[in-house]
Motif scaffolding. Structure first.
Motif, PDB file in Angstrom:
ATOM      1  N   GLU A 101      -7.136   3.360   5.215  1.00 62.34           N
ATOM      2  CA  GLU A 101      -7.751   3.913   4.008  1.00 62.34           C
ATOM      3  C   GLU A 101      -9.221   4.268   4.209  1.00 62.34           C
ATOM      4  OE1 GLU A 101      -8.450   2.703  -0.674  1.00 62.34           O
ATOM      5  OE2 GLU A 101      -7.230   1.419   0.595  1.00 62.34           O
TER       6      GLU A 101
ATOM      7  N   GLY B 104      -9.639  -3.200  -7.043  1.00 66.11           N
ATOM      8  CA  GLY B 104      -9.702  -3.217  -5.582  1.00 66.11           C
ATOM      9  C   GLY B 104     -10.698  -4.267  -5.136  1.00 66.11           C
TER      10      GLY B 104
ATOM     11  N   ASN C   8      -4.176  -1.692   6.546  1.00 64.09           N
ATOM     12  CA  ASN C   8      -4.323  -0.736   5.441  1.00 64.09           C
ATOM     13  C   ASN C   8      -5.782  -0.384   5.188  1.00 64.09           C
ATOM     14  OD1 ASN C   8      -1.617  -0.109   4.673  1.00 64.09           O
ATOM     15  ND2 ASN C   8      -1.428  -2.180   3.846  1.00 64.09           N
TER      16      ASN C   8
ATOM     17  N   SER D 217      -3.263  -3.964  -2.477  1.00 60.31           N
ATOM     18  CA  SER D 217      -2.980  -2.698  -3.167  1.00 60.31           C
ATOM     19  C   SER D 217      -1.990  -2.921  -4.303  1.00 60.31           C
ATOM     20  CB  SER D 217      -2.405  -1.671  -2.190  1.00 60.31           C
ATOM     21  OG  SER D 217      -3.286  -1.422  -1.134  1.00 60.31           O
TER      22      SER D 217
ATOM     23  N   ALA E 103       2.267   1.197  -3.974  1.00 64.10           N
ATOM     24  CA  ALA E 103       1.463   0.766  -5.124  1.00 64.10           C
ATOM     25  C   ALA E 103       1.197   1.901  -6.122  1.00 64.10           C
ATOM     26  CB  ALA E 103       0.138   0.171  -4.641  1.00 64.10           C
TER      27      ALA E 103
ATOM     28  N   ALA F  88       0.821  -1.214   0.000  1.00 66.75           N
ATOM     29  CA  ALA F  88       0.000   0.000   0.000  1.00 66.75           C
ATOM     30  C   ALA F  88       0.854   1.263   0.000  1.00 66.75           C
ATOM     31  CB  ALA F  88      -0.937  -0.016   1.211  1.00 66.75           C
TER      32      ALA F  88
END
Lengths: 113, 149
Positions: B62, B118, B58, A57, A26, A23
């Protein structure tokens, strides 16, 4: 993000010289590859033999690069380490990409040329 | 903050609080995986632990903290069936108050233009964990699961 490029007549060879695509890296990975592949029409072979860790990611970034290249330009992968191979398998992305055991095998394979 | 191992009842417990951003997650993972109890896991189990923790941390950075900075607390406990993992954060709740399904709709004939970029994270978490449990209480998200191994 260290990438090593070699332009061959029908192949653009890209070696990822990092041990992680995660992440934190990326977006940079995707932007570098987008810039490096803007010209030319060769198939692109991305070697992941040095990549020990790929998260969702990083996987998303590789898929994004495939999409950026469009339908007429192939992105193939080579040298997946066991942990990276598992991420591709669990997400079924191993059925989407042509994956070669080694970069040498990918470069000598003419079926995708 | 460094990971703090202690020998509580029921096995070794490792606690870490870290800032919820990709750089801190990367550094925090490296610290956690260096704690001897985790460094000694089999290569396969350790790789699974690294991937699952990365996905959860993450996601929190996010999504839960989409509106701003915050911290995530991680508590890991080695038990006979694997690694018991608990996370808490003070970010936004999960949409709908429940965990995403993580369902993938990809087939070998999915056109390139339609491939998802994603949504892989929850699929990986659900594939690699057991006993997933999410609650929202006292303004906190609390997530718990087991990584068998």
């Amino acid at each position: 993000m260290q990438l090593q490029l070699q332009t061959l007549p029908k192949v653009l060879s890209v070696l990822v010289m990092e041990d992680r695509i995660d992440a934190a890296s990326a977006i940079q990975f995707k932007e570098r590859l987008r810039d490096l592949t803007q010209e030319g029409d060769q198939r692109v072979v991305l070697d992941l033999a040095r990549v020990q860790f790929l998260d969702s990611s990083g996987l998303g970034a590789i898929v994004a690069v495939k999409k950026l290249l469009g339908p007429d330009r192939v992105l193939e992968l080579s040298g997946l380490t066991p942990t990276v191979e598992r991420v591709f398998r669990l997400t079924r992305m191993d059925t989407i990409f042509t994956i070669h055991l080694t970069h040498e095998a990918a470069l000598s394979d003419v079926t995708g040329a | 903050m460094s990971p703090a191992p202690d020998q509580g009842s029921g096995g070794l417990t490792i606690r870490l609080a870290l800032a919820a951003n990709p750089g801190s997650v990367r550094a925090g993972l490296a610290q956690l995986l260096d704690v001897p109890a985790l460094a000694d896991l089999s290569e396969d189990h350790r790789a699974t632990v690294e991937l699952v923790l990365a996905e959860v941390l993450n996601n929190i950075a996010e999504h839960a903290y989409a509106a701003g900075a915050g911290a995530t607390s991680v508590t890991l406990r080695l038990i006979s069936t694997g690694l018991s993992c608990q996370f808490s954060d003070c970010g936004l709740p999960m949409p709908g108050g429940r965990l995403p399904d993580g369902k993938l709709s990809v087939t070998p004939v999915t056109p390139t233009a339609d491939l998802p970029e994603g949504g892989f994270g929850w699929h990986l978490i659900r594939s690699l964990t057991q006993d997933l449990h999410y609650t929202r209480a006292d303004g906190q998200n609390r997530l718990a699961f087991l990584i068998p191994g």
